[in-house]
Design an enzyme around this catalytic site. Sequence first.
Site, PDB file in Angstrom:
ATOM      1  NE  ARG A 191     -19.591 103.461  92.977  1.00 23.52           N
ATOM      2  CZ  ARG A 191     -18.732 102.971  92.139  1.00 23.52           C
ATOM      3  NH1 ARG A 191     -17.344 102.359  92.622  1.00 23.52           N
ATOM      4  NH2 ARG A 191     -18.906 103.771  90.280  1.00 23.52           N
ATOM      5  CB  ALA A 212     -20.597  93.891  83.258  1.00 21.24           C
ATOM      6  CE  LYS A 236     -21.640  98.003 100.028  1.00 24.46           C
ATOM      7  NZ  LYS A 236     -20.702  99.093 100.971  1.00 24.46           N
ATOM      8  CG  HIS A 238     -10.473  84.677 104.401  1.00 28.38           C
ATOM      9  ND1 HIS A 238      -9.557  85.773 103.769  1.00 28.38           N
ATOM     10  CD2 HIS A 238     -11.804  85.306 104.039  1.00 28.38           C
ATOM     11  CE1 HIS A 238      -9.332  87.098 103.567  1.00 28.38           C
ATOM     12  NE2 HIS A 238     -11.260  86.463 103.586  1.00 28.38           N
TER      13      HIS A 238
END
Length: 161
Positions: free
Chosen positions: A156, A136, A142, A100
Amino acid sequence: MDKKRSNFIYSFLFNPSYRLLLNYRISKKLYDSKFIIFKLVAFYLKNQLYLKRSCQISLNATLEEGVFFPHPINIVIGDNTIVGKNTTIWQGVTLGSHGHNAQKKSYPIIGENVKIFAGAKIIGNIKIGDGALIGANAVVLKDVPAFHTAVGVPARIFKNK
């Protein structure tokens, strides 16, 4: 010839992971010096790393001891990335900034004994805990706690058994 010397010669000649890390560590030492000639040699060695292996490892990144690249091809490690001890990184892994323009660039911090499998992308100011597994082609956006697994796009997080 003693065993230690023969292991060094074998590693230098035939182990691409060893040669990649040796090239990186020599380049980093030369880059950190005050002499401009040494810095130019460091950039030449870094360029050779890119030409031979398609690896772009920033000289501002920190790779601790025991980092291992089983297949050192197409690996990108950004500027202020920190990779902990005994971490294994497979081919095609990217450890980089979020990109960004309006925000300050920030890079991941990888803990110790982490395994990052082929094609994984770890982007931004993320902390990967000790003993974590990154699957992979996972896109990690996060933090991953210690001893957890991150898989999928976006990743996840699951607790290791």
